[in-house]
Design a protein around this motif. Structure first.
Motif: not given
Length: 60
Positions: A43-50, A52-57
């Motif tokens: 859960e922690t890893r998926t939240e971190e990825m989400g 970071k993806l939000g920052e990129v977009f």
């Protein structure tokens, strides 16, 4: 009868399947013991990825 038992004792054809089953049992026990920790990590890893993806977009 003695030669039959000797051949049966030396037969290793089913040994591979037994080893795979034992490995699966050990992995299943490990997953069951550490289930909560594994779920927390995922859960922690998926939240971190989400995030970071939000920052990129957002930058586009």
């Amino acid at each position: 009868m003695k030669s039959f038992l000797s051949k049966l004792w030396q037969d290793e054809s089913g040994q591979g399947a037994t080893e795979y089953i034992l490995i699966l049992v050990v992995v299943a026990v490990i997953v069951m013991v550490f289930k909560d920790k594994i779920v927390t990590i995922i859960e922690t890893r998926t939240e971190e990825m989400g995030g970071k993806l939000g920052e990129v977009f957002k930058g586009r």
